[in-house]
Structure formats: C-alpha cells, structure tokens
Design an enzyme around this catalytic site. Structure first.
Site, PDB file in Angstrom:
ATOM      1  N   HIS A   1      -9.437  29.926 -21.890  1.00 20.29           N
ATOM      2  CA  HIS A   1     -10.166  30.672 -22.932  1.00 20.29           C
ATOM      3  C   HIS A   1     -11.130  29.747 -23.688  1.00 20.29           C
ATOM      4  O   HIS A   1     -12.336  29.982 -23.746  1.00 20.29           O
ATOM      5  CB  HIS A   1      -9.196  31.253 -23.962  1.00 20.29           C
ATOM      6  CG  HIS A   1      -8.144  32.155 -23.419  1.00 20.29           C
ATOM      7  ND1 HIS A   1      -8.419  33.424 -22.971  1.00 20.29           N
ATOM      8  CD2 HIS A   1      -6.808  31.989 -23.277  1.00 20.29           C
ATOM      9  CE1 HIS A   1      -7.285  34.005 -22.586  1.00 20.29           C
ATOM     10  NE2 HIS A   1      -6.302  33.150 -22.744  1.00 20.29           N
ATOM     11  N   ASP A   2     -10.557  28.724 -24.314  1.00 22.63           N
ATOM     12  CA  ASP A   2     -11.353  27.898 -25.232  1.00 22.63           C
ATOM     13  C   ASP A   2     -12.355  26.980 -24.504  1.00 22.63           C
ATOM     14  O   ASP A   2     -13.506  26.861 -24.945  1.00 22.63           O
ATOM     15  CB  ASP A   2     -10.424  27.082 -26.141  1.00 22.63           C
ATOM     16  CG  ASP A   2      -9.649  27.986 -27.091  1.00 22.63           C
ATOM     17  OD1 ASP A   2     -10.031  29.157 -27.241  1.00 22.63           O
ATOM     18  OD2 ASP A   2      -8.656  27.523 -27.675  1.00 22.63           O
TER      19      ASP A   2
END
Ligand code: BDR
Ligand code: CA
Length: 317
Positions: free
Chosen positions: A245-246
């Site tokens: 995600h990040d």
C-alpha cells in the site's frame, strides 16, 4: 526534484515505503513526521528512527506527531495494537523484530509545527506523502489554514472507493483511524490531493521474499518483515505476499502515470456508525467543485513495472 515530507505510522509497509523513498533520486525527503496508527506513536516514532539507522540516513530528522485521533476515540473504543490476530504489523509495528536502539533522537519540535513551517517557508514546493491516519495534517490545517494553498500537493494512501475496505466492508484503515481528520483534509485541500486507495494498492503484491534471504542486518530485516506480513495475508486473505500500500503511494508521488486518475467528488462518512470512515461519492461536493484526483485503475503491465522497480531499488544497498 520532489521535495517531500513523509507522514507515516511505521508499520511494515510504511517501513518499506521509507526505505524505497530514500532510494529515489527524484525525491528529497525534508523530514519524516509520525502518527499513531499501526502502533502507538511512541512505537511508530522509534521505528522511523531505527529504520533511518538501518539505511544509514540519519541526515533525515523525525518529528513526533499525534498520539490519538481528534474525536474518534470519544465515540468508539480505541484500536488494539497489541492483538497480533488483527494487527498485520505486530504489536511493535515492525513484525515484533527488535532492531538496535537508534543513534538519532527525535526532534524537539513537533510534527504539526514542522509541517506548517516547512510548507510556509517553501511556498508551492512541498509535497506531503501521507501514509498513515490524517490526524497531523488535519490539525496543521486547522492551526494554519493557509498551508492548503501553499502546499504543492498531498499524496494520500487511503480509502476504498469501488472495492471493499480492509477494516470492514466499507472502510480502509488509514481513513477509519481518524475519519474526522480525513474529512477536514478532503474538505480543505481537495484540489491538492492525489488519493491512492485500496482499489489500486491491493493489486500491488510483492512475493519475491527469498531475494532478501542474505546474512546482513538490512536484508535480514527486509526478509523478516516481508515474511511476517506475507504470512498474515496467507492466514487472513488466502495468499502469501505483501501488499505494498504505502510504497505504491511513494511510487505515485514520483510517477502518476502508473494509474488511471479520475477527478471524483469524494467525502468521508463520520455519522453512520457502521460506515464510519467510508470514502463515498457526494454530489454536493461536485457542486462545490471539490473533486479529488483518485487513482482508480492500474494495468497489469504497470503493476509489473512498479514491482520490478521496487525490487531493484530495495536490492540496491
Ligand atoms: C494502510 O493501513 C496500514 O495498515 C498500512 O500501513 C497502510 O498505510 C492500508 O490500509
Ligand atoms: Ca501506513
């Protein structure tokens, strides 16, 4: 050159994002600010310092931010970080791995003031990459609303638009962790946001863990956190791999051409208890001309391209 502040809650994928970002020549990390989220703010701050030691980037300073959401905890029970069954990051935020104590201390100034001052001192030059709950950004906006116009852009990992959330059917973790903060940020700087929701990040799955199976602290750390995160996904989602995600939000900060980006009038649910933290389309926002640039789709080719790039950067130590 993209001059940025990374606002984060390390967290396994935040740690991967910080390491990845530190290796991009196009990115200048002016500071790291921390927030509660994947663990307590004490842990996320300590984790950020330890990661900087690990990658020998103690030239980057860490500023501690908010310990809890603005309003949420008055209405709902606080999130239980310590429950390994539900926390994909482990109780300490980093797969319960004990890294050496950091050589650098936290900065004495706090995250909110650092954000405000850096943006105002560098008009239209600073990007924020926000990969945790949006509490620090919202408080900075309330304290100093002029930063909304002075910031260059803010890339936010959060929300689930057309797909199910990861907290429940409706909500994604970062927005759900402080939905009031997200609502403030969406409302006050809609034109500066690039939203990177689960719709795209959930498709970015790194499986090549074995390439880090080497005998030094850096590789061992990557190998262990990736294994821990992948095993969580195996037990809870049925596949062995790490959802990036990040790191992908960092990727979008550098190159927004990975995704199909649409401008959508988005809002955040804070009233309905069941849907708290849901990011939804609100046509009223359309009338107010408050649309948010949102990454909605990504091609298989671009997923491959990002994963290869990520792998290459992390291998290079
Ligand atoms: C987000 O939630 C956190 O657990 C991850 O670090 C990421 O920022 C994904 O929903
Ligand atoms: Ca995060």
């Amino acid at each position: 050159m993209i001059e940025c502040i990374i606002d984060c809650d390390p967290g396994i994928d935040d740690a991967l994002a910080l390491i990845f970002a530190s290796k991009l020549r196009t990115l200048k990390i002016k500071a790291i600010t921390t927030v509660f989220g994947n663990s307590t703010v004490e842990n996320t701050s300590l984790n950020a310092l330890k990661i900087l030691d690990l990658i020998q980037r103690t030239d980057i300073r860490v500023y501690r931010g908010s310990a809890s959401p603005i309003i949420k905890n008055y209405r709902f029970p606080a999130y239980n970080y310590l429950d390994d069954e539900i926390n994909p990051h482990g109780a300490n935020g980093l797969a319960n791995i004990v890294l050496p104590q950091p050589t650098q201390k936290l900065s004495e100034s706090n995250a909110i003031d650092l954000i405000i001052n850096t943006i105002l001192e560098n008009p239209k030059r600073i990007s924020i990459i926000a990969i945790g709950p949006l509490t620090n950004i919202a408080i900075a906006l309330l304290k100093s609303p002029e930063i909304a116009q002075s910031i260059k852009e803010i890339i936010i990992m959060g929300g689930a638009i057309k797909v199910q959330g990861n907290i429940n059917k409706f909500s994604e973790f970062n927005i759900w962790s402080d939905a009031e903060a997200a609502k403030i940020v969406f409302n006050m700087m809609s034109d500066k946001i690039i939203l990177v929701p689960l719709d795209v990040t959930r498709q970015i799955i790194f499986k090549n863990v074995e390439i880090f199976n080497k005998n030094n602290l850096y590789n061992k750390f990557l190998y262990n956190i990736l294994n821990f995160y992948s095993t969580f996904h195996l037990n809870n989602c049925g596949f062995f791999g790490s959802i990036l995600h990040d790191p992908f939000a960092v990727g979008v900060a550098e190159n927004r051409d990975y995704c199909d980006i649409r401008e959508i009038p988005l809002d955040v649910e804070i009233e309905d208890r069941n849907k708290y933290g849901k990011v939804f389309i609100n046509l009223e926002k359309d009338k107010e001309n408050k649309k948010i640039k949102t990454c909605l789709n990504i091609s298989l080719k671009n997923i491959e391209k990002f994963l290869n790039y990520f792998e290459k950067k992390l291998l290079n130590f």
